[in-house]
Write an enzyme that holds these catalytic residues in place. Structure first.
Site, PDB file in Angstrom:
ATOM      1  CB  SER A 180      98.449 -23.323 -26.514  1.00 55.75           C
ATOM      2  OG  SER A 180      99.341 -22.490 -25.894  1.00 55.75           O
ATOM      3  CB  SER A 204     100.814 -22.448 -23.096  1.00 50.92           C
ATOM      4  OG  SER A 204      99.047 -22.275 -23.134  1.00 50.92           O
ATOM      5  CE  LYS A 233     102.355 -21.922 -28.403  1.00 49.65           C
ATOM      6  NZ  LYS A 233     101.808 -21.565 -26.877  1.00 49.65           N
TER       7      LYS A 233
HETATM    8  N1  GLN Z   1      95.316 -22.998 -21.189  1.00 49.29           N
HETATM    9  C1  GLN Z   1      95.222 -21.612 -20.913  1.00 49.29           C
HETATM   10  C2  GLN Z   1      94.255 -20.879 -22.163  1.00 49.29           C
HETATM   11  O1  GLN Z   1      93.630 -21.816 -22.757  1.00 49.29           O
HETATM   12  C3  GLN Z   1      96.601 -20.987 -21.256  1.00 49.29           C
HETATM   13  C4  GLN Z   1      96.903 -20.651 -22.742  1.00 49.29           C
HETATM   14  C5  GLN Z   1      98.360 -20.284 -22.623  1.00 49.29           C
HETATM   15  O2  GLN Z   1      99.078 -20.294 -21.868  1.00 49.29           O
HETATM   16  N2  GLN Z   1      98.645 -19.780 -23.991  1.00 49.29           N
HETATM   17  O3  GLN Z   1      93.883 -19.706 -21.970  1.00 49.29           O
END
Ligand code: GLN
Length: 475
Positions: free
Chosen positions: A150, A174, A75
């Site tokens: 993400s 994410s 990532k």
């Molecule tokens: N979807 C969550 C957010 O937008 C989690 C993001 C993540 O785990 N990096 O904060």
């Protein structure tokens, strides 16, 4: 396309059916053929070819390492020496780290081949991979749908077999949510078990790096390779590396299962799939006990207060001095111009929200209260885990949604995280694995959560459940 799992690939190399170099070419071809999915931001083909050669030599000499020849995608918020690391943001468009994150160093040490860097929501903020400065990512099962976020690029790279496995980061889901949407396995270890050194910070008390792959055993192997104490990360745990036992469990343990308070908010397909997995677990010998989360209403609000507060502080470092340069007359003008042009809408929304909840007049009303709610959530889990070894729950309330469906409604987007954020707030390990499909062919995942530092137990149960699901699919 790469071989189904790394484990199978390794066997094929041992029986001389294929080589690392050949496998790498298949992966690169798959990346090229799937470029419309937007999974990769950088492909490091030349360096990967060199590593593949070295891996082949090691196999020939009979000295392969733990992850020899495993093709891995990383990532793009995890630092890689000499390779751009953008965080999906214009702010870091030209940032090339001078060091490897500890996890990357460990992967290289164990013989993995890094094939490139994957797309993500800007600064890992999002659940759909629609906020990257470099374009959206699409779901390989149906390109009109989101892959989740993400870590969407990582999930797609694995699901479309452009790599054997990938690393993601999970602050509120994410890793698990995109894994569920793309039909793969995603694991968020206990907070501190995997070093965050070199992970570009979003919300430091919640962030955790973890593996994504096509089987629980591949995920477990990666967890073993990247976990363990790291003096470079002061929050890194003193526990030994995760040493999973992914063989069928001799004695089936006790699983906590959720009821209406969670299932009534899920789509009928997710619900059916979840209930089916509960049945399979019971048939396999698990004892199921109903559990109750009384802290559930607090999960999403607590997460979004704490995550944005920490993000607003972490992202203050992007002031134009080091990472993005706008020539202006005064420092103030430079900061304003840099932050205006460098950050996208979602990141700005979170910085404003986070700054607000930390401001003098509102600190007690929001931030302090959220800290208290977090303690309550931790206590709630402690009580629950006194009655069972792990909790089984859906990963997401629905399968993947349409591209564009939730972009104009941030609250609807945030609510998609309802079933994943509590594990980060409590610091406990959690894993999503494929459990079935919706009527239109989109994957559905189930999630397992276990007590803090019971990562081995979690992986063992996950392997067991995975085998039950696979046996049903082939029955
Ligand atoms: N979807 C969550 C957010 O937008 C989690 C993001 C993540 O785990 N990096 O904060």
């Amino acid at each position: 396309m790469v071989t189904e799992t790394y484990e199978c690939f390794r066997q094929r190399v041992h029986s001389r059916e294929t080589t690392c170099a050949e496998e790498l070419e298949r992966a690169l071809k798959s990346i090229e053929e799937n470029s419309h999915l937007g999974a990769f931001l950088t492909v490091t083909a030349d360096a990967a070819r060199k590593s593949a050669e070295e891996s082949d030599t090691r196999f020939q000499r009979g000295t392969p390492r733990l992850l020899e020849g495993m093709i891995l995608a990383i990532k793009d918020n995890i630092s890689t020496r000499g390779i751009p690391t953008t965080c999906g943001s214009r702010m870091l468009e030209r940032f090339v780290p001078v060091f490897d994150a500890t996890v990357v160093e460990r992967l290289r040490h164990h013989g993995a081949i890094i094939i490139g860097k994957t797309n993500l929501d800007e600064f890992a903020m999002g659940s759909s991979n629609e906020t990257s400065h470099f374009g959206i990512v699409r779901n390989p099962h149906n390109p009109d749908y989101v892959p989740g976020g993400s870590s969407g690029g990582s999930a797609v790279a694995v699901a479309a077999r452009m790599a054997h496995a990938a690393l993601g980061s999970d602050t509120g889901g994410s890793i698990r949510q995109p894994a569920a949407f793309c039909g793969i396995v995603g694991f968020k270890p206990s907070y501190g078990r995997v070093s965050r050194y070199g992970l570009i910070a979003f919300a430091s008390s919640l962030d955790q790096i973890g593996p994504m792959a096509r089987s629980v055993r591949d995920v477990a192997l990666l967890a073993r390779a990247i976990s363990g104490h790291d003096p470079a990360d002061s929050t890194s745990s003193e526990q030994p590396p995760i040493n999973p036992r992914t063989a069928p469990l001799a004695e089936r343990s006790c699983l906590g299962i959720v009821g209406e308070e969670i299932l009534s908010g899920c789509s009928p397909e997710v619900r059916t799939c979840y209930e089916e997995v509960c049945r399979l677990a019971q048939q396999a010998g698990y004892r199921l006990v109903p559990i109750q989360f009384d802290s559930m209403d607090a999960w999403v609000p607590t997460y979004y207060i704490l995550a944005t507060a920490e993000a607003s502080s972490n992202l203050a470092r992007y002031d134009g001095v080091r990472f993005f340069f706008f020539k202006q007359k005064t420092a103030y003008e430079m900061m304003t111009a840099t932050r205006t042009a460098g950050f996208g809408t979602e990141v700005k929304r979170r910085i404003m929200l986070g700054t607000y909840v930390l401001s003098a007049g509102y600190y007690d009303a929001y931030y302090r209260k959220a800290q208290k709610a977090r303690r309550w959530i931790v206590e709630n889990y402690r009580r629950i885990f006194s009655t069972c070894d792990a909790v089984l729950l859906p990963t997401t309330p629905t399968p993947a949604f349409h591209i564009g469906e939730k972009t104009s409604d941030p609250l609807a987007m945030y609510l998609n995280d309802i079933l994943t954020v509590s594990a980060n707030l409590a610091g406990i390990p959690a894993l999503s694995l494929p459990a079935g499909r919706s009527g239109n062919g989109l994957p559905i995942g189930v999630q397992l959560q276990a007590p803090f530092n019971a990562d081995e137990v979690l992986l063992g149960i996950a392997y067991d459940i995975e085998q039950c699901v696979l046996a049903r699919a082939t029955a």
